[in-house]
Write a protein that holds these residues in place. Structure first.
Motif, PDB file in Angstrom:
ATOM      1  N   TYR A 170     -13.280   3.818   8.067  1.00  0.00           N
ATOM      2  CA  TYR A 170     -12.091   4.047   7.231  1.00  0.00           C
ATOM      3  C   TYR A 170     -11.124   2.857   7.281  1.00  0.00           C
ATOM      4  O   TYR A 170     -10.504   2.500   6.288  1.00  0.00           O
ATOM      5  N   LYS A 171     -11.001   2.253   8.451  1.00  0.00           N
ATOM      6  CA  LYS A 171     -10.023   1.185   8.684  1.00  0.00           C
ATOM      7  C   LYS A 171     -10.493  -0.190   8.211  1.00  0.00           C
ATOM      8  O   LYS A 171      -9.689  -1.111   8.105  1.00  0.00           O
ATOM      9  N   GLY A 220      -2.808   1.312  14.845  1.00  0.00           N
ATOM     10  CA  GLY A 220      -2.976  -0.097  14.540  1.00  0.00           C
ATOM     11  C   GLY A 220      -4.027  -0.326  13.469  1.00  0.00           C
ATOM     12  O   GLY A 220      -4.283   0.537  12.637  1.00  0.00           O
ATOM     13  N   ASP A 221      -4.636  -1.493  13.481  1.00  0.00           N
ATOM     14  CA  ASP A 221      -5.674  -1.793  12.493  1.00  0.00           C
ATOM     15  C   ASP A 221      -7.055  -1.821  13.154  1.00  0.00           C
ATOM     16  O   ASP A 221      -7.208  -1.411  14.308  1.00  0.00           O
ATOM     17  N   TYR A 250      -7.334 -12.462  13.161  1.00  0.00           N
ATOM     18  CA  TYR A 250      -6.072 -11.721  13.196  1.00  0.00           C
ATOM     19  C   TYR A 250      -5.198 -11.903  14.439  1.00  0.00           C
ATOM     20  O   TYR A 250      -4.110 -11.322  14.499  1.00  0.00           O
ATOM     21  N   SER A 259       0.449   9.814 -13.311  1.00  0.00           N
ATOM     22  CA  SER A 259      -0.584   8.998 -12.636  1.00  0.00           C
ATOM     23  C   SER A 259       0.019   7.749 -12.009  1.00  0.00           C
ATOM     24  O   SER A 259      -0.389   7.331 -10.936  1.00  0.00           O
ATOM     25  N   LEU A 279       1.591   8.610  -8.774  1.00  0.00           N
ATOM     26  CA  LEU A 279       0.537   8.865  -7.789  1.00  0.00           C
ATOM     27  C   LEU A 279      -0.114   7.561  -7.343  1.00  0.00           C
ATOM     28  O   LEU A 279      -0.345   7.346  -6.152  1.00  0.00           O
ATOM     29  N   ALA A 280      -0.410   6.689  -8.293  1.00  0.00           N
ATOM     30  CA  ALA A 280      -1.132   5.454  -7.970  1.00  0.00           C
ATOM     31  C   ALA A 280      -0.335   4.590  -6.990  1.00  0.00           C
ATOM     32  O   ALA A 280      -0.858   4.154  -5.967  1.00  0.00           O
ATOM     33  N   ARG A 332       0.376   6.546  -3.429  1.00  0.00           N
ATOM     34  CA  ARG A 332      -0.820   6.740  -2.611  1.00  0.00           C
ATOM     35  C   ARG A 332      -1.418   5.404  -2.181  1.00  0.00           C
ATOM     36  O   ARG A 332      -2.030   5.308  -1.116  1.00  0.00           O
ATOM     37  N   TYR A 333      -1.261   4.392  -3.005  1.00  0.00           N
ATOM     38  CA  TYR A 333      -1.736   3.063  -2.589  1.00  0.00           C
ATOM     39  C   TYR A 333      -0.968   2.597  -1.348  1.00  0.00           C
ATOM     40  O   TYR A 333      -1.555   2.106  -0.377  1.00  0.00           O
ATOM     41  N   LEU A 369       0.684   4.481   0.849  1.00  0.00           N
ATOM     42  CA  LEU A 369       0.381   5.335   1.997  1.00  0.00           C
ATOM     43  C   LEU A 369      -0.985   5.004   2.594  1.00  0.00           C
ATOM     44  O   LEU A 369      -1.150   4.954   3.811  1.00  0.00           O
ATOM     45  N   ASP A 370      -1.962   4.763   1.743  1.00  0.00           N
ATOM     46  CA  ASP A 370      -3.293   4.460   2.262  1.00  0.00           C
ATOM     47  C   ASP A 370      -3.355   3.067   2.884  1.00  0.00           C
ATOM     48  O   ASP A 370      -3.957   2.884   3.942  1.00  0.00           O
ATOM     49  N   ARG A 430      -4.291   2.609   6.804  1.00  0.00           N
ATOM     50  CA  ARG A 430      -5.458   1.777   7.141  1.00  0.00           C
ATOM     51  C   ARG A 430      -5.070   0.600   8.025  1.00  0.00           C
ATOM     52  O   ARG A 430      -5.761   0.281   8.971  1.00  0.00           O
ATOM     53  N   GLY A 431      -3.976  -0.046   7.726  1.00  0.00           N
ATOM     54  CA  GLY A 431      -3.564  -1.218   8.491  1.00  0.00           C
ATOM     55  C   GLY A 431      -2.515  -0.867   9.528  1.00  0.00           C
ATOM     56  O   GLY A 431      -2.456   0.262  10.004  1.00  0.00           O
ATOM     57  N   ARG A 471      -4.751 -13.114   7.706  1.00  0.00           N
ATOM     58  CA  ARG A 471      -3.905 -11.942   7.496  1.00  0.00           C
ATOM     59  C   ARG A 471      -2.999 -12.144   6.284  1.00  0.00           C
ATOM     60  O   ARG A 471      -2.829 -11.243   5.463  1.00  0.00           O
ATOM     61  N   GLU A 530      -4.687 -11.489   3.034  1.00  0.00           N
ATOM     62  CA  GLU A 530      -4.845 -10.054   2.769  1.00  0.00           C
ATOM     63  C   GLU A 530      -3.529  -9.399   2.365  1.00  0.00           C
ATOM     64  O   GLU A 530      -3.489  -8.541   1.483  1.00  0.00           O
ATOM     65  N   GLU A 538      -0.849  -6.222  -5.508  1.00  0.00           N
ATOM     66  CA  GLU A 538      -1.288  -4.917  -6.016  1.00  0.00           C
ATOM     67  C   GLU A 538      -0.118  -3.946  -6.082  1.00  0.00           C
ATOM     68  O   GLU A 538       0.076  -3.252  -7.094  1.00  0.00           O
ATOM     69  N   LEU A 554       1.476  -2.126  -9.351  1.00  0.00           N
ATOM     70  CA  LEU A 554       1.565  -0.668  -9.482  1.00  0.00           C
ATOM     71  C   LEU A 554       3.006  -0.209  -9.667  1.00  0.00           C
ATOM     72  O   LEU A 554       3.266   0.800 -10.327  1.00  0.00           O
ATOM     73  N   ASP A 588       3.793  -0.810 -13.243  1.00  0.00           N
ATOM     74  CA  ASP A 588       3.249   0.309 -14.038  1.00  0.00           C
ATOM     75  C   ASP A 588       4.231   1.482 -14.078  1.00  0.00           C
ATOM     76  O   ASP A 588       4.209   2.281 -15.010  1.00  0.00           O
ATOM     77  N   ARG A 599     -15.161   5.287   2.457  1.00  0.00           N
ATOM     78  CA  ARG A 599     -14.041   5.471   3.390  1.00  0.00           C
ATOM     79  C   ARG A 599     -13.646   6.948   3.481  1.00  0.00           C
ATOM     80  O   ARG A 599     -13.321   7.444   4.566  1.00  0.00           O
ATOM     81  N   ALA A 656      -5.702   4.922  -8.332  1.00  0.00           N
ATOM     82  CA  ALA A 656      -5.001   6.215  -8.341  1.00  0.00           C
ATOM     83  C   ALA A 656      -5.894   7.330  -7.802  1.00  0.00           C
ATOM     84  O   ALA A 656      -5.492   8.084  -6.914  1.00  0.00           O
ATOM     85  N   ARG A 694      -7.070   6.635  -3.905  1.00  0.00           N
ATOM     86  CA  ARG A 694      -5.987   6.752  -2.930  1.00  0.00           C
ATOM     87  C   ARG A 694      -5.425   8.160  -2.885  1.00  0.00           C
ATOM     88  O   ARG A 694      -4.948   8.615  -1.834  1.00  0.00           O
ATOM     89  N   ASP A 753      -5.346  10.061   0.652  1.00  0.00           N
ATOM     90  CA  ASP A 753      -4.085  10.544   1.201  1.00  0.00           C
ATOM     91  C   ASP A 753      -4.073  12.071   1.330  1.00  0.00           C
ATOM     92  O   ASP A 753      -3.599  12.599   2.343  1.00  0.00           O
ATOM     93  N   LEU A 787      -7.271  12.877 -12.428  1.00  0.00           N
ATOM     94  CA  LEU A 787      -7.364  11.454 -12.094  1.00  0.00           C
ATOM     95  C   LEU A 787      -8.788  10.942 -12.297  1.00  0.00           C
ATOM     96  O   LEU A 787      -8.995   9.763 -12.610  1.00  0.00           O
TER      97      LEU A 787
END
Lengths: 224, 224, 224, 224
Positions: free
Chosen positions: B60-61, B123-124, B189, C107, C110-111, C114-115, C117-118, C122-123, C194, C197, C204, C208, C211, D53, D111, D114, D118, D208
């Motif tokens: 997932y990460k 963390g990551d 990193y 949408s 949401l996009a 949620r982007y 939050l995810d 993840r990181g 890093r 990334e 991104e 969003l 948008d 994921r 959208a 994620r 989430d 979505l």
């Protein structure tokens, strides 16, 4: 019987071991070695930081805005009030903020806090609230019970301040609200299969919180 | 010096306590009480389940598809190969699948696995890989070292099967790849501030993994 | 150049598209159709709830107590201040709390949420802060720039209240602190790999968030 | 009625819009513009990575070992089989692996994926499975329905390969198992309040996923 009452009934052996641990008895009659209490205080500081993370997780997990506000007010109570009270209490026992910040975390503190955080991340808000309950509600029950004992309330008892803090109306209300919120979530989300899983989590969290007393208790045995 | 070597150097006291624990010595010369080993085996089964969850979290990460595939193959190695080997090994020691599934989790197992899972979620991917390293790489180092001792390799040593499994090329390669992947992530990193935090996590994880040996060891003391 | 300046420079095309979107131009000269603004207001309410969740996640993710307090004060600012201001602002535009709570999520809302939050889950904390930055810092830049225009500040501009809120010292300070915190985290944790990334995530998130303006803008086109 | 049937019944308008979208009609009669299909293929590659994921998250979230194995086999099916099939299918349409890897993610892809990730992280395994269902089960239903049409199965239909892949027994079984697993989890964990929340998530995820077809569809309109 309310959901929380059912949890306690199912985990009655664990609950008794937790609420009647020798550490508690020592708080009540003042016989707890100071080293034990100091070790507990230091680890409880580290514990509060992780508990704040768990309340933040509860905000993230909340399905409704009212759940979010409830959890956010708990978070702010920990970070803005309880931690300051704790630092003050520690100062009275000769422990500086530096002592607290630099203390190596005890395994028992890591075990309980990480168990709660992982159970909460894996499940939903109800699971997280169940894992938090032994501490949040348990402290209130323990302190309320101790506050009925005259030896515990005696001015000569060095642990009276601790008892007073958790027996006070402020904390008792926090715990009452936490119980009510838990019962409310259970009304919405509990099924028989779910209840069995939540009982297992409640028992485990209670055992790990008991280990926390045990950790303090053993620190006292080592020295005196 | 590679990143993993730096971690081990900084945590040399913890690493020695972990890799030279009396439990390991007892595996090497065959003097470990059987009760100790059995208790370890049961908890190691529960541990593998949580380790599978940690590898899933690594998928997932993952920032890149190659990281995902690496983690997914680790996950599948645990669920499809290692757990079956473990069940077989346990059967040889008189432990049925039912014994494994119904065993109450030991605090030491909970502490280490939940610490890894929480550190990784917070963390990551690099943090998660550092928290996993003491176990993944440590087992390979321990077994490789034991495999050079003639008493450990003697057919009379009841723990030879365990040593052989982790000293075998299959597992050694898993660990070599895990180290290489960790060093690769660190190349991408790591900053000085990050390295300090990762060293602290590595030390903590090593200590908690040492507690796991200690848990087994103490189970042996209790009985014999 | 500070880290945030580097992000903006690398994402200059995206940043311009975001800060100079027709929706913004319409806010400045008062020509934005009211339907567009109303649609934006409703979705921004839903957005704030998710932003509160993201700040809660930042508390959970924080490596240090100071990072936790910073994020917790942001969370409390959203839940206790900004959302109430928003409800009041909405009332002025004929939107009741019920209208806000029952609105179906767009949408685009949401996009973006949620982007963020995810990406944050993840990181680590730095990743989360980068994903939050286009909104937190962008609103301050947009409003500060609009506040220099006489047409925007004219009492006849129906959107002056919105501009004033985000151009006000209170919000400008929130954004300044957020930038400083981001730069601080970058000092500690950024490597070239890093940074590449994080630039991708920043681009991104900016797209969003653009948008989101576009969503409001199109609601205006549909009707008038 | 099974839980999944109840979800579809409650979301019947959304489900019809999803399964009968013009993109699907164009796949059936072969009239879908190639540009539309190519755009879809590229984004579906990025989608599969996020879906992997989500399956990894399902492993992490699983309360039981059997749930873990089920999710892990889904993960491995995506990473080891489906993605390779997809790369091959794309090659037939003139899209190289490089084209896939370097494609900028579309908002519609971000959208949906994620939102699923989430929703799954916030809730428990059941919530995650509900959010995944429109895609996992929907593709099987769509392809099975198309496979009954003679025009869709004609060798002249350029989209026959896609239909065949998802109408094939292999994929149909994947979807049947996913439905059965979802119904099983619902038997264990659904209450009326929970079902209302899950219906809302299912509707949102279906909408979505419909946007995903719409994204492909619009790419076709732009060019021809």
């Amino acid at each position: 019987m309310s959901f929380f009452e059912r949890l306690k009934t199912e985990a009655s052996a664990e609950w008794r071991a937790y609420t009647e641990h020798p550490f508690i008895v020592g708080l009540a009659d003042g016989t707890l070695p100071e080293t034990a209490f100091r070790h507990y205080l230091v680890q409880d500081y580290l514990f509060l930081i992780e508990f704040a993370r768990a309340y933040a997780l509860a905000v993230y997990k909340s399905p409704q805005l009212t759940d979010m506000r409830e959890a956010a007010s708990g978070l702010s109570a920990i970070l803005d009030v309880e931690m300051n009270l704790h630092v003050k209490l520690c100062a009275g026992w000769g422990l500086s903020p530096r002592d607290l910040e630099q203390a190596p975390p005890a395994s028992e503190m890591l075990a309980y806090t990480r168990y709660v955080l992982d159970a909460g991340m894996r499940g939903d808000l109800l699971t997280l609230r169940v894992a938090l309950a032994p501490c949040v509600v348990g402290y209130a029950e323990i302190a309320a019970q101790l506050a009925t004992r005259s030896d515990a309330r005696a001015t000569t008892n060095p642990y009276r301040v601790w008892i007073d803090e958790y027996a006070a109306a402020t904390y008792q209300e926090v715990a009452t609200k936490a119980r009510a919120h838990l019962d409310h979530l259970a009304d919405l989300y509990v099924t028989p299969a779910r209840e069995a899983e939540l009982i297992a989590i409640f028992k485990e969290a209670t055992r790990l919180d008991t280990d926390f007393w045990e950790m303090g208790w053993r620190a006292g045995l080592r020295v005196e």
